[in-house]
Write an enzyme that holds these catalytic residues in place. Sequence first.
Site, PDB file in Angstrom:
ATOM      1  N   HIS A   1      -2.817   2.778  -5.963  1.00  0.00           N
ATOM      2  CA  HIS A   1      -3.343   1.523  -5.434  1.00  0.00           C
ATOM      3  C   HIS A   1      -3.590   0.499  -6.545  1.00  0.00           C
ATOM      4  CE1 HIS A   1      -4.613  -0.408  -1.755  1.00  0.00           C
ATOM      5  NE2 HIS A   1      -5.683  -0.897  -2.358  1.00  0.00           N
TER       6      HIS A   1
ATOM      7  N   LYS B   1      -1.675  -2.547   8.118  1.00  0.00           N
ATOM      8  CA  LYS B   1      -2.835  -2.063   8.864  1.00  0.00           C
ATOM      9  C   LYS B   1      -2.900  -2.699  10.246  1.00  0.00           C
ATOM     10  CE  LYS B   1      -5.964  -0.873   5.058  1.00  0.00           C
ATOM     11  NZ  LYS B   1      -7.287  -1.149   4.451  1.00  0.00           N
TER      12      LYS B   1
ATOM     13  N   TYR C   1      -9.626 -10.956  -6.119  1.00  0.00           N
ATOM     14  CA  TYR C   1      -8.722 -11.010  -7.255  1.00  0.00           C
ATOM     15  C   TYR C   1      -9.012 -12.191  -8.167  1.00  0.00           C
ATOM     16  CZ  TYR C   1      -6.299  -7.244  -5.005  1.00  0.00           C
ATOM     17  OH  TYR C   1      -6.017  -6.029  -4.448  1.00  0.00           O
TER      18      TYR C   1
ATOM     19  N   ARG D   1       0.869  -1.174   0.000  1.00  0.00           N
ATOM     20  CA  ARG D   1       0.000   0.000   0.000  1.00  0.00           C
ATOM     21  C   ARG D   1       0.909   1.227   0.000  1.00  0.00           C
ATOM     22  NH1 ARG D   1      -1.976  -3.508   4.101  1.00  0.00           N
ATOM     23  NH2 ARG D   1      -4.069  -4.336   3.670  1.00  0.00           N
TER      24      ARG D   1
ATOM     25  N   ARG E   1      -0.837  -1.984  -6.807  1.00  0.00           N
ATOM     26  CA  ARG E   1      -0.956  -3.104  -5.860  1.00  0.00           C
ATOM     27  C   ARG E   1      -1.934  -4.143  -6.403  1.00  0.00           C
ATOM     28  NH1 ARG E   1      -1.081  -4.674  -0.171  1.00  0.00           N
ATOM     29  NH2 ARG E   1      -3.215  -5.074   0.552  1.00  0.00           N
TER      30      ARG E   1
ATOM     31  N   HIS F   1      -3.635  -9.071   4.018  1.00  0.00           N
ATOM     32  CA  HIS F   1      -5.076  -9.068   4.252  1.00  0.00           C
ATOM     33  C   HIS F   1      -5.388  -9.845   5.526  1.00  0.00           C
ATOM     34  CE1 HIS F   1      -6.159  -8.364  -0.268  1.00  0.00           C
ATOM     35  NE2 HIS F   1      -5.910  -7.242   0.376  1.00  0.00           N
TER      36      HIS F   1
END
Length: 302
Positions: free
Chosen positions: A246, A178, A281, A155, A249, A272
């Site tokens: 983004h 994150k 995806y 990211r 990515r 994730h």
Amino acid sequence: MSAETPAALAESWRAHLAEGRRRSLHTVRAYVTTAERLMAWMEETEGRAPSRAALGKLTTSDLRAYLASRRVEGIGNSSAARELSALRGFLRFVGGEGSTIPAMRGPRVKPGVPRPISPDEAIALAQDISESARDAWIGARDWAVLLLLYGAGLRISEALGLTGEVLPLGETIRVLGKRGKTRIVPLLPQVREAIEGYLALCPHSASKSEPLFRGARGGPLSPALIRRAVQGARGRLGLHERTTPHALRHSFATHLLGRGADLRSLQELLGHASLSSTQIYTQVDAAHLLDVYRNAHPRAGT
């Protein structure tokens, strides 16, 4: 042809988008078609061709009525939101500096499938931004950041959050993602060389406590600068509006999946928390295969 006729206004809008804003052919076609559709609706409802002045007097209620007519024709939330965005731009263009655009909230749109870009487009984007930089070290910096997004799936916040603690670079890099979760990401030789090339030119020291990527004055590099650079490059290259930092990515993930990566491994690489976030995806890959089929199969159009 009078400058006030719908045809003349549409042509001026086309020239503004293509030459002034350097939008892609697809975007120009869609935006001009939307403007022409609005003016045709106005002519049908008012009984006369709309002028520049009439367009400037459109109200929120008028736009709602227009979009309602489009809903009757079967368009969904995403298309309605795109049309509203295009119309705001057209009305701002027609009204000129300081014009007031009717305030209207667009329909809520569910997040769509990510739109990846091809490897050639990703590299062309990074090269264009690097070559457009005012200083060699800034060009090397932007090249390194974009390769991190595309070559390591970071990211933008993760790339710009790296500090001198990652040095010296090896075959992997530790990334803070994150919710404070760290992960180990492989570092391709090309990405490592890009970062080292930037560090060799950067006039600011790379201490362990300082950001790895610096702004022109030595402070932390703002993600807004990278986003603006990408926006400018995609206009020059004619890339889709959804080509953002983004999107690089997304491309990393899609290209790995297309080459056989399993979802669990991809989940770890992307950081994730849930596998469901990674499963989107698979939809991207299916969409890509459909595009290939439609463009290449001899019976796709029958």
